[in-house]
Motif scaffolding. Structure first.
Motif, PDB file in Angstrom:
ATOM      1  N   SER A  67       7.776  10.202  -0.557  1.00 44.96           N
ATOM      2  CA  SER A  67       6.511  10.925  -0.740  1.00 44.96           C
ATOM      3  C   SER A  67       6.674  12.396  -0.368  1.00 44.96           C
ATOM      4  O   SER A  67       6.160  13.283  -1.065  1.00 44.96           O
ATOM      5  CB  SER A  67       5.418  10.288   0.120  1.00 44.96           C
ATOM      6  OG  SER A  67       5.199   8.946  -0.268  1.00 44.96           O
ATOM      7  N   GLY A  86       0.817  -1.212   0.000  1.00 39.56           N
ATOM      8  CA  GLY A  86       0.000   0.000   0.000  1.00 39.56           C
ATOM      9  C   GLY A  86       0.847   1.256   0.000  1.00 39.56           C
ATOM     10  O   GLY A  86       0.548   2.234  -0.705  1.00 39.56           O
ATOM     11  N   LYS A  87       1.922   1.247   0.796  1.00 43.06           N
ATOM     12  CA  LYS A  87       2.788   2.422   0.863  1.00 43.06           C
ATOM     13  C   LYS A  87       3.536   2.634  -0.450  1.00 43.06           C
ATOM     14  O   LYS A  87       3.691   3.778  -0.901  1.00 43.06           O
ATOM     15  CB  LYS A  87       3.789   2.270   2.015  1.00 43.06           C
ATOM     16  CG  LYS A  87       3.166   2.447   3.384  1.00 43.06           C
ATOM     17  CD  LYS A  87       4.209   2.701   4.449  1.00 43.06           C
ATOM     18  CE  LYS A  87       3.542   3.119   5.762  1.00 43.06           C
ATOM     19  NZ  LYS A  87       4.525   3.557   6.763  1.00 43.06           N
ATOM     20  N   TYR A 139       1.680   6.021  -7.160  1.00 50.12           N
ATOM     21  CA  TYR A 139       0.430   6.467  -7.766  1.00 50.12           C
ATOM     22  C   TYR A 139       0.253   7.976  -7.691  1.00 50.12           C
ATOM     23  O   TYR A 139      -0.306   8.578  -8.613  1.00 50.12           O
ATOM     24  CB  TYR A 139      -0.766   5.780  -7.105  1.00 50.12           C
ATOM     25  CG  TYR A 139      -0.952   4.338  -7.485  1.00 50.12           C
ATOM     26  CD1 TYR A 139      -0.083   3.719  -8.382  1.00 50.12           C
ATOM     27  CD2 TYR A 139      -1.992   3.580  -6.969  1.00 50.12           C
ATOM     28  CE1 TYR A 139      -0.239   2.387  -8.732  1.00 50.12           C
ATOM     29  CE2 TYR A 139      -2.158   2.237  -7.314  1.00 50.12           C
ATOM     30  CZ  TYR A 139      -1.277   1.655  -8.194  1.00 50.12           C
ATOM     31  OH  TYR A 139      -1.435   0.342  -8.532  1.00 50.12           O
ATOM     32  N   TYR A 140       0.695   8.575  -6.597  1.00 54.49           N
ATOM     33  CA  TYR A 140       0.512  10.034  -6.467  1.00 54.49           C
ATOM     34  C   TYR A 140       1.206  10.800  -7.592  1.00 54.49           C
ATOM     35  O   TYR A 140       0.577  11.624  -8.262  1.00 54.49           O
ATOM     36  CB  TYR A 140       1.002  10.502  -5.098  1.00 54.49           C
ATOM     37  CG  TYR A 140       0.912  11.997  -4.923  1.00 54.49           C
ATOM     38  CD1 TYR A 140      -0.312  12.610  -4.628  1.00 54.49           C
ATOM     39  CD2 TYR A 140       2.032  12.816  -5.085  1.00 54.49           C
ATOM     40  CE1 TYR A 140      -0.401  13.994  -4.494  1.00 54.49           C
ATOM     41  CE2 TYR A 140       1.951  14.182  -4.946  1.00 54.49           C
ATOM     42  CZ  TYR A 140       0.738  14.777  -4.647  1.00 54.49           C
ATOM     43  OH  TYR A 140       0.649  16.125  -4.522  1.00 54.49           O
ATOM     44  N   ARG A 193       2.502   1.648  -3.421  1.00 53.50           N
ATOM     45  CA  ARG A 193       1.508   2.128  -4.397  1.00 53.50           C
ATOM     46  C   ARG A 193       1.264   3.618  -4.212  1.00 53.50           C
ATOM     47  O   ARG A 193       1.173   4.375  -5.186  1.00 53.50           O
ATOM     48  CB  ARG A 193       0.195   1.364  -4.221  1.00 53.50           C
ATOM     49  CG  ARG A 193       0.212  -0.055  -4.756  1.00 53.50           C
ATOM     50  CD  ARG A 193      -1.199  -0.586  -4.864  1.00 53.50           C
ATOM     51  NE  ARG A 193      -1.217  -2.042  -4.890  1.00 53.50           N
ATOM     52  CZ  ARG A 193      -1.560  -2.805  -3.868  1.00 53.50           C
ATOM     53  NH1 ARG A 193      -1.908  -2.254  -2.727  1.00 53.50           N
ATOM     54  NH2 ARG A 193      -1.556  -4.110  -3.977  1.00 53.50           N
ATOM     55  N   LYS A 194       1.131   4.027  -2.958  1.00 52.57           N
ATOM     56  CA  LYS A 194       0.868   5.438  -2.668  1.00 52.57           C
ATOM     57  C   LYS A 194       2.008   6.309  -3.183  1.00 52.57           C
ATOM     58  O   LYS A 194       1.781   7.367  -3.772  1.00 52.57           O
ATOM     59  CB  LYS A 194       0.694   5.637  -1.172  1.00 52.57           C
ATOM     60  CG  LYS A 194       0.388   7.081  -0.777  1.00 52.57           C
ATOM     61  CD  LYS A 194       0.268   7.227   0.724  1.00 52.57           C
ATOM     62  CE  LYS A 194       0.035   8.688   1.108  1.00 52.57           C
ATOM     63  NZ  LYS A 194      -0.021   8.853   2.587  1.00 52.57           N
TER      64      LYS A 194
END
Length: 406
Positions: free
Chosen positions: A373, A166-167, A173-174, A169-170
């Motif tokens: 991120s 999930g991390k 994806y952002y 992907r985040k």
């Protein structure tokens, strides 16, 4: 087969208890009469019993995700540790599910277990949702009489894996989403807005600045060939996806290249190592022989480079090599991982050492993704601002030039 399907029907019921209080709920049964009989047995006078209607939108098509399986594993482990019987646990879990497909699958598993099948055999009928690792761990847990402990380990494993995925992907994806928005906005400006400015510039009859000419030419090109560019882009994406699915060599090439991408490659490598170590640790700790455990691991790292490394390690271990020596020959594992495996082999605590390695790498992945991120967000905003701002400046340059002359 028809009998099995009938047993999966979910009925909604309403009734009153001995005090006259109105109650309602749902229950899986073969027929409405069985629901009424069960309600009367509990001291409830049934008023209505009807089949639960299917949702109009989306419900029937809701797929079963890895997160659904992780939640199911945690719920089942918790109930078994609390002393709740296996069949009753399935009934409770099924009653609280909102995903119709997941609910149907759990009900089918419950029916198989009720009819005398082992949990391992019941889960084996759903290989897409329950992979080889899951099935083998459940089989080992049932054989050793520690099913609740194994399920707890599986739940922890899946939760950590999903958290890392999930991390990642985040983090990926952002930027992709922002860049997509930037492309769409730029395309709108080039196709619809800039031509309006071009008509105004032509009425001036003056020479345009070089930068403005470049943007105008780009606008003309987009207006004439935009549909072809879009079709080419879609065709390229579809061809890329199909090639990755059908060609093992191409998929392996992509996974190898992804490990060499600056910053992101390090994160993907650490995530693959964490999955390798954790999967091998919980499989080996469950009593699965090391060679068989490595076979399971060879399809569970999420990266074909490490999957092939695990397969090679298995071959070496099968002919008598030590694990740490086999890992060293692959040239994909850091020295720290190899040394920890060596210490675990020598001391008989291989599973504990591998868990420590997995936790260390999972922490590094988490920190790296958070840092990435934090860096990407302002950087991408600046890039989008430059692209859109450059178009705006290009359109206003002729106006500024005319104002200066006047």
């Amino acid at each position: 087969m028809a009998t099995t399907q009938a047993e999966q029907i979910v009925f909604l019921w309403q009734g009153r208890d001995k005090r006259g209080t109105k109650l309602k709920g749902q229950q899986v049964a073969t027929s409405p009469n069985l629901v009424r009989a069960e309600l009367r047995r509990q001291g409830i006078n049934p008023i209505t019993v009807k089949k639960k209607p299917k949702p109009l939108f989306g419900g029937a098509g809701s797929r079963i995700s890895a997160k659904d399986i992780a939640v199911f594993s945690r719920q089942l482990a918790t109930m078994l540790k609390s002393g709740v019987p296996l069949v009753t646990s399935f009934q409770i879990i099924s009653g609280g599910l909102k995903n119709p497909r997941m609910q149907t699958m759990i009900d089918k598993i419950r029916t198989d277990v009720e009819s005398g099948s082992s949990l391992y055999e019941a889960l084996s009928k759903f290989p897409v949702q329950f992979d080889e690792l899951y099935i083998n761990l459940i089989k080992a847990g049932e054989s050793a009489g520690v099913l609740d402990t194994i399920l707890d380990d599986i739940a922890t494993h899946k939760e950590r894996i999903e958290s890392i995925k999930g991390k990642i992907r985040k983090a990926l994806y952002y930027p992709a989403a922002v860049i997509t928005v930037a492309i769409i906005v730029s395309s709108i400006l080039l196709i619809f807005v800039i031509p309006q400015f071009e008509a105004i510039f032509q009425s001036f009859g003056a020479d345009l600045p070089a930068f403005t000419k470049m943007i105008v030419n780009a606008s003309r090109f987009m207006k004439s060939n935009g549909i072809y560019l879009l079709l080419a882009f879609v065709a390229t994406v579809v061809a890329f996806i199909m090639a990755k699915k059908r060609s093992k060599k191409f998929a392996h090439f992509l996974d190898r290249i992804s490990l060499r991408i600056p910053i992101i490659g390090v994160i993907l490598e650490q995530a693959a190592i964490a999955r390798f170590c954790r999967t091998l640790a919980i499989t080996f700790a469950a009593g699965v022989p090391l060679v068989d455990a490595l076979k399971i691991v060879s399809g569970a790292t999420g990266n074909r480079v490490f999957d092939e490394a695990a397969a090679r390690i298995r071959e070496d271990v099968a002919v008598g090599h030590q694990l740490q020596l086999a890992m060293q020959q692959t040239n994909v594992f850091p020295n720290m991982v190899i040394q920890m495996a060596s210490i675990g082999e020598e001391s008989g605590t291989l599973d504990e050492m591998l868990i420590k390695v997995a936790e260390a790498y999972e922490e590094e992945v988490s920190n790296a993704v958070d840092a990435l991120s934090s860096l990407l967000e302002p950087l991408i905003i600046v890039i989008v601002g430059i692209v859109v701002g450059a178009m705006v400046v290009a359109m206003y340059l002729p106006i500024f030039k005319m104002a200066a002359v006047m």
